[in-house]
Design a protein around this motif. Structure first.
Motif, PDB file in Angstrom:
ATOM      1  N   PHE A  98      -3.671 -26.273  33.357  1.00  0.00           N
ATOM      2  CA  PHE A  98      -2.433 -26.586  32.659  1.00  0.00           C
ATOM      3  C   PHE A  98      -2.742 -26.862  31.196  1.00  0.00           C
ATOM      4  O   PHE A  98      -3.868 -27.194  30.830  1.00  0.00           O
ATOM      5  CB  PHE A  98      -1.695 -27.774  33.308  1.00  0.00           C
ATOM      6  N   SER A  99      -1.725 -26.704  30.385  1.00  0.00           N
ATOM      7  CA  SER A  99      -1.832 -26.971  28.957  1.00  0.00           C
ATOM      8  C   SER A  99      -0.627 -27.808  28.547  1.00  0.00           C
ATOM      9  O   SER A  99       0.492 -27.562  29.004  1.00  0.00           O
ATOM     10  CB  SER A  99      -1.847 -25.650  28.181  1.00  0.00           C
ATOM     11  N   ILE A 100      -0.874 -28.799  27.704  1.00  0.00           N
ATOM     12  CA  ILE A 100       0.207 -29.627  27.165  1.00  0.00           C
ATOM     13  C   ILE A 100       0.360 -29.231  25.702  1.00  0.00           C
ATOM     14  O   ILE A 100      -0.605 -29.295  24.941  1.00  0.00           O
ATOM     15  CB  ILE A 100      -0.132 -31.122  27.290  1.00  0.00           C
ATOM     16  N   LEU A 101       1.554 -28.785  25.333  1.00  0.00           N
ATOM     17  CA  LEU A 101       1.741 -28.327  23.967  1.00  0.00           C
ATOM     18  C   LEU A 101       3.094 -28.717  23.428  1.00  0.00           C
ATOM     19  O   LEU A 101       4.045 -28.914  24.192  1.00  0.00           O
ATOM     20  CB  LEU A 101       1.503 -26.831  23.849  1.00  0.00           C
ATOM     21  N   LEU A 102       3.180 -28.849  22.128  1.00  0.00           N
ATOM     22  CA  LEU A 102       4.433 -29.180  21.479  1.00  0.00           C
ATOM     23  C   LEU A 102       5.411 -28.025  21.631  1.00  0.00           C
ATOM     24  O   LEU A 102       5.025 -26.851  21.537  1.00  0.00           O
ATOM     25  CB  LEU A 102       4.197 -29.481  19.996  1.00  0.00           C
ATOM     26  N   THR A 136      11.402 -34.681  15.151  1.00  0.00           N
ATOM     27  CA  THR A 136      11.172 -35.015  16.555  1.00  0.00           C
ATOM     28  C   THR A 136      11.101 -33.733  17.370  1.00  0.00           C
ATOM     29  O   THR A 136      11.888 -32.807  17.164  1.00  0.00           O
ATOM     30  CB  THR A 136      12.311 -35.908  17.080  1.00  0.00           C
ATOM     31  N   CYS A 137      10.132 -33.709  18.283  1.00  0.00           N
ATOM     32  CA  CYS A 137      10.003 -32.549  19.168  1.00  0.00           C
ATOM     33  C   CYS A 137       9.522 -33.028  20.533  1.00  0.00           C
ATOM     34  O   CYS A 137       9.175 -34.187  20.720  1.00  0.00           O
ATOM     35  CB  CYS A 137       9.060 -31.495  18.596  1.00  0.00           C
ATOM     36  N   GLY A 138       9.509 -32.123  21.480  1.00  0.00           N
ATOM     37  CA  GLY A 138       9.067 -32.450  22.826  1.00  0.00           C
ATOM     38  C   GLY A 138       7.731 -31.799  23.129  1.00  0.00           C
ATOM     39  O   GLY A 138       7.142 -31.123  22.289  1.00  0.00           O
ATOM     40  N   GLN A 139       7.281 -32.044  24.354  1.00  0.00           N
ATOM     41  CA  GLN A 139       6.047 -31.417  24.836  1.00  0.00           C
ATOM     42  C   GLN A 139       6.341 -30.662  26.125  1.00  0.00           C
ATOM     43  O   GLN A 139       7.031 -31.160  27.016  1.00  0.00           O
ATOM     44  CB  GLN A 139       4.977 -32.465  25.135  1.00  0.00           C
TER      45      GLN A 139
END
Length: 170
Positions: free
Chosen positions: A125-129, A160-163
């Motif tokens: 898995f990868s966590i990215l903006l 502001t942004c999410g992941q």
């Protein structure tokens, strides 16, 4: 060896490579939108993370052109010590800004997927903006799917942004 307009090779990182790994990572921090870190880091600050990756199961893979490191990709354990999660790893990758769009990230991801399989890892898995559209496209091209979303949790350059969490069974 993978090829593009430059010939490059993929190899496993050693302690001698740490400075360059951090240099490339700091480029991404300064550009914004590519990592949730907002200020450059030092090798000393990241030393525990770097030491973790001397483990053959969770390496940092490097792309080199003429012996110059131009990108890297890491496999990291997901919640280390939790036996039920030991077949899952996080994948992260960064390419020097002067060498992007030449297939280097794709070569690194391909190599990381093969390394994961060889090491008994079955899920990546990868966590990215959510503003990192280029990485989203790359991951989707490799068959990664959106596994989760954390809305409005990061502030990058005053916005502001999410992941997203993107994942793939390998």
């Amino acid at each position: 060896m993978f090829t593009s307009k430059h010939k490059y090779k993929i190899r496993t990182a050693t302690e001698n490579d740490w400075e360059r790994i951090i240099e490339i990572y700091n480029q991404a921090i300064l550009e914004g939108g590519k990592t949730a870190d907002t200020e450059p880091v030092s090798v000393e600050e990241r030393k525990d993370w770097l030491l973790l990756h001397l483990n053959k199961r969770y390496p940092i893979l490097l792309a080199e052109i003429n012996s110059q490191i131009v990108g890297w990709c890491s496999l990291s354990p997901h919640r280390p010590g939790r036996k039920a999660l030991e077949k899952t790893a996080e994948i992260s990758y960064y390419v020097d800004s002067n060498f992007r769009r030449q297939g280097i990230a794709s070569a690194l991801i391909t190599s990381a997927i093969e390394t994961a399989k060889q090491n008994g890892i079955t899920n990546l898995f990868s966590i990215l903006l959510d503003i990192n559209k280029h990485s989203i496209t790359i991951l989707e091209n490799f068959g990664f799917e959106k596994w989760g979303y954390l809305p409005n949790i990061a502030e990058i350059n005053g916005k502001t942004c999410g992941q997203f969490v993107y994942g793939k069974s390998v």
